[in-house]
Write a protein that holds these residues in place. Structure first.
Motif, PDB file in Angstrom:
ATOM      1  N   VAL A  37       0.792  -1.235  -0.013  1.00 12.33           N
ATOM      2  CA  VAL A  37       0.120  -0.045  -0.064  1.00 12.33           C
ATOM      3  C   VAL A  37       0.895   1.258  -0.041  1.00 12.33           C
ATOM      4  CG1 VAL A  37      -1.931   1.378   1.288  1.00 12.33           C
ATOM      5  CG2 VAL A  37      -1.705  -1.162   1.149  1.00 12.33           C
ATOM      6  N   ASP A  38       0.560   2.154  -0.858  1.00 14.89           N
ATOM      7  CA  ASP A  38       1.448   3.625  -1.145  1.00 14.89           C
ATOM      8  C   ASP A  38       1.408   4.041   0.480  1.00 14.89           C
ATOM      9  OD1 ASP A  38       2.891   5.423  -2.209  1.00 14.89           O
ATOM     10  OD2 ASP A  38       1.026   6.645  -2.520  1.00 14.89           O
ATOM     11  N   GLN A  39       2.665   4.446   0.794  1.00 18.76           N
ATOM     12  CA  GLN A  39       2.985   5.028   1.921  1.00 18.76           C
ATOM     13  C   GLN A  39       2.492   4.421   3.305  1.00 18.76           C
ATOM     14  OE1 GLN A  39       2.193   9.379   1.886  1.00 18.76           O
ATOM     15  NE2 GLN A  39       2.501   9.392  -0.405  1.00 18.76           N
ATOM     16  N   MET A  40       2.334   3.163   3.162  1.00 15.44           N
ATOM     17  CA  MET A  40       1.845   2.174   4.331  1.00 15.44           C
ATOM     18  C   MET A  40       3.352   2.471   5.527  1.00 15.44           C
ATOM     19  SD  MET A  40       1.634  -1.617   4.737  1.00 15.44           S
ATOM     20  CE  MET A  40       3.628  -2.271   4.387  1.00 15.44           C
ATOM     21  N   PRO A  41       2.829   2.877   6.845  1.00 14.13           N
ATOM     22  CA  PRO A  41       3.932   3.155   7.824  1.00 14.13           C
ATOM     23  C   PRO A  41       4.240   1.882   8.219  1.00 14.13           C
ATOM     24  CG  PRO A  41       1.524   3.370   8.744  1.00 14.13           C
ATOM     25  CD  PRO A  41       1.403   3.038   7.230  1.00 14.13           C
ATOM     26  N   GLU A  42       3.843   0.560   8.102  1.00 10.86           N
ATOM     27  CA  GLU A  42       4.477  -0.463   8.972  1.00 10.86           C
ATOM     28  C   GLU A  42       3.631  -1.689   8.594  1.00 10.86           C
ATOM     29  OE1 GLU A  42       2.474  -0.410  13.163  1.00 10.86           O
ATOM     30  OE2 GLU A  42       4.426   0.736  12.999  1.00 10.86           O
ATOM     31  N   THR A  43       4.248  -2.819   8.605  1.00  7.97           N
ATOM     32  CA  THR A  43       3.541  -4.209   8.457  1.00  7.97           C
ATOM     33  C   THR A  43       3.902  -4.750   9.748  1.00  7.97           C
ATOM     34  OG1 THR A  43       3.845  -6.397   7.554  1.00  7.97           O
ATOM     35  CG2 THR A  43       5.705  -5.318   7.509  1.00  7.97           C
ATOM     36  N   PRO A  44       2.685  -5.532  10.147  1.00  5.14           N
ATOM     37  CA  PRO A  44       2.767  -6.361  11.569  1.00  5.14           C
ATOM     38  C   PRO A  44       3.351  -7.511  11.512  1.00  5.14           C
ATOM     39  CG  PRO A  44       0.521  -6.418  10.490  1.00  5.14           C
ATOM     40  CD  PRO A  44       1.234  -5.434   9.719  1.00  5.14           C
ATOM     41  N   ALA A  45       3.769  -8.067  10.263  1.00  4.97           N
ATOM     42  CA  ALA A  45       4.249  -9.331  10.020  1.00  4.97           C
ATOM     43  C   ALA A  45       5.659  -9.472  10.877  1.00  4.97           C
ATOM     44  CB  ALA A  45       4.443  -9.827   8.701  1.00  4.97           C
ATOM     45  N   ARG A  46       6.166  -8.407  11.011  1.00  5.13           N
ATOM     46  CA  ARG A  46       7.613  -8.459  11.701  1.00  5.13           C
ATOM     47  C   ARG A  46       7.363  -8.431  13.280  1.00  5.13           C
ATOM     48  NH1 ARG A  46       5.406  -3.585  12.640  1.00  5.13           N
ATOM     49  NH2 ARG A  46       6.351  -2.142  14.073  1.00  5.13           N
ATOM     50  N   LEU A  47       6.201  -8.390  13.884  1.00  7.48           N
ATOM     51  CA  LEU A  47       6.203  -8.349  15.260  1.00  7.48           C
ATOM     52  C   LEU A  47       6.437  -9.704  15.889  1.00  7.48           C
ATOM     53  CD1 LEU A  47       3.464  -5.748  15.497  1.00  7.48           C
ATOM     54  CD2 LEU A  47       5.745  -5.325  15.685  1.00  7.48           C
ATOM     55  N   ALA A  48       7.004 -10.001  17.009  1.00  8.69           N
ATOM     56  CA  ALA A  48       7.113 -11.053  17.489  1.00  8.69           C
ATOM     57  C   ALA A  48       5.808 -11.735  17.886  1.00  8.69           C
ATOM     58  CB  ALA A  48       7.771 -11.061  18.812  1.00  8.69           C
ATOM     59  N   ASP A  49       4.783 -11.133  18.224  1.00  6.58           N
ATOM     60  CA  ASP A  49       3.620 -11.650  18.663  1.00  6.58           C
ATOM     61  C   ASP A  49       2.596 -11.664  17.490  1.00  6.58           C
ATOM     62  OD1 ASP A  49       2.913  -8.975  18.469  1.00  6.58           O
ATOM     63  OD2 ASP A  49       1.801  -8.797  20.343  1.00  6.58           O
ATOM     64  N   TYR A  50       2.979 -11.645  16.309  1.00  9.20           N
ATOM     65  CA  TYR A  50       2.129 -11.820  15.215  1.00  9.20           C
ATOM     66  C   TYR A  50       1.640 -13.036  15.058  1.00  9.20           C
ATOM     67  CZ  TYR A  50       0.864 -11.392  10.243  1.00  9.20           C
ATOM     68  OH  TYR A  50       0.079 -11.290   9.056  1.00  9.20           O
ATOM     69  N   ASP A  51       0.602 -13.441  14.677  1.00 10.69           N
ATOM     70  CA  ASP A  51      -0.013 -14.955  14.669  1.00 10.69           C
ATOM     71  C   ASP A  51       0.400 -15.286  13.127  1.00 10.69           C
ATOM     72  OD1 ASP A  51      -1.244 -17.348  14.705  1.00 10.69           O
ATOM     73  OD2 ASP A  51      -3.397 -16.436  14.729  1.00 10.69           O
ATOM     74  N   ASP A  52       1.386 -16.251  13.167  1.00 14.50           N
ATOM     75  CA  ASP A  52       1.648 -16.905  11.966  1.00 14.50           C
ATOM     76  C   ASP A  52       1.223 -18.460  11.798  1.00 14.50           C
ATOM     77  OD1 ASP A  52       3.578 -18.114  13.451  1.00 14.50           O
ATOM     78  OD2 ASP A  52       5.364 -17.451  12.554  1.00 14.50           O
ATOM     79  N   SER A  53       0.360 -18.847  12.631  1.00 16.49           N
ATOM     80  CA  SER A  53      -0.016 -20.102  12.737  1.00 16.49           C
ATOM     81  C   SER A  53      -0.661 -20.708  11.420  1.00 16.49           C
ATOM     82  CB  SER A  53      -0.847 -20.353  13.976  1.00 16.49           C
ATOM     83  OG  SER A  53      -2.205 -19.487  13.838  1.00 16.49           O
ATOM     84  N   GLY A  54      -1.339 -19.546  10.711  1.00 23.81           N
ATOM     85  CA  GLY A  54      -1.804 -20.147   9.441  1.00 23.81           C
ATOM     86  C   GLY A  54      -1.281 -19.907   8.240  1.00 23.81           C
ATOM     87  N   TRP A  55      -0.001 -19.741   8.399  1.00 22.73           N
ATOM     88  CA  TRP A  55       1.172 -19.689   7.223  1.00 22.73           C
ATOM     89  C   TRP A  55       1.325 -20.997   7.193  1.00 22.73           C
ATOM     90  CZ3 TRP A  55       5.286 -15.349   8.059  1.00 22.73           C
ATOM     91  CH2 TRP A  55       4.803 -14.179   8.287  1.00 22.73           C
ATOM     92  N   ALA A  56       2.033 -21.267   5.789  1.00 17.39           N
ATOM     93  CA  ALA A  56       2.280 -22.428   5.176  1.00 17.39           C
ATOM     94  C   ALA A  56       3.791 -22.965   6.107  1.00 17.39           C
ATOM     95  CB  ALA A  56       2.794 -22.614   3.728  1.00 17.39           C
ATOM     96  N   ILE A  57       3.650 -24.152   6.383  1.00 19.88           N
ATOM     97  CA  ILE A  57       4.924 -24.818   6.745  1.00 19.88           C
ATOM     98  C   ILE A  57       6.225 -24.544   5.646  1.00 19.88           C
ATOM     99  CG2 ILE A  57       6.194 -26.821   7.776  1.00 19.88           C
ATOM    100  CD1 ILE A  57       3.404 -27.243   9.272  1.00 19.88           C
TER     101      ILE A  57
END
Length: 175
Positions: A37-57
């Motif tokens: 997204v143009d001029q997006m301030p940040e992405t939550p995927a970098r955060l330690a508590d981000y829920d990646d349980s639905g991501w592919a192994i």
């Protein structure tokens, strides 16, 4: 001096650290337009508590994925073991060492070390530059650390190939 090393592609080493690689497409996984997204301030995927349980192994971090201008995240949570190859690692400095193809950022526990060029470090590096980032100044066995790697295919104006990690290691060092 490196006293021990774990290859984070090796099944035994992954088991020792109770770790598993996960992967998701996009700067913000699951969002349209690759999460860009143009001029997006940040992405939550970098955060330690981000829920990646639905991501592919991710069974093979060296497998080329996606093409063209693309973004993807590789995430792993490692638990510091008591010993590596019979050597205690308590109190040692812990490094994460990788090379992200092509451009990469390494976030440890939701933080990025922007001290590029100091002591060979480089948490944000471009075009196939090896990155070595501090995970812990003093290892505490049993402690968990979340490592999130953002990969972007490049060069941005005419990207070729795809994204992948060339290697990934935990290095334990005594000074």
């Amino acid at each position: 001096m490196i006293i021990a090393e774990l290859d984070l592609e090796n099944a035994e080493h992954l088991e020792l650290t109770n770790a598993q690689w996960r992967f998701a497409e996009g700067l913000v996984p699951g969002e349209p337009n690759g999460g860009l997204v143009d001029q997006m301030p940040e992405t939550p995927a970098r955060l330690a508590d981000y829920d990646d349980s639905g991501w592919a192994i991710c069974e093979n971090i060296q497998e080329i994925v996606l093409t063209g201008l693309c973004f993807g995240w590789y995430r792993i949570t490692v638990t510091i073991p008591e010993e590596v190859d019979g050597k205690s690692v308590a109190g040692s400095k812990v490094w994460f060492h990788t090379c992200i193809d092509d451009y990469g950022e390494v976030w440890v526990n939701g933080e990025i070390d922007l001290a590029f060029g100091e002591s060979g470090r480089g948490a944000a590096s471009g075009f196939n530059t090896p990155q070595r980032v501090v995970v812990s100044e003093s290892a505490e066995p049993g402690t968990k650390h979340v490592i999130a790697c953002l990969a972007i295919n490049g060069p941005l104006a005419r990207p070729g190939g795809g994204i992948f990690l060339r290697f990934a290691k935990l290095e334990f060092e005594n000074e």
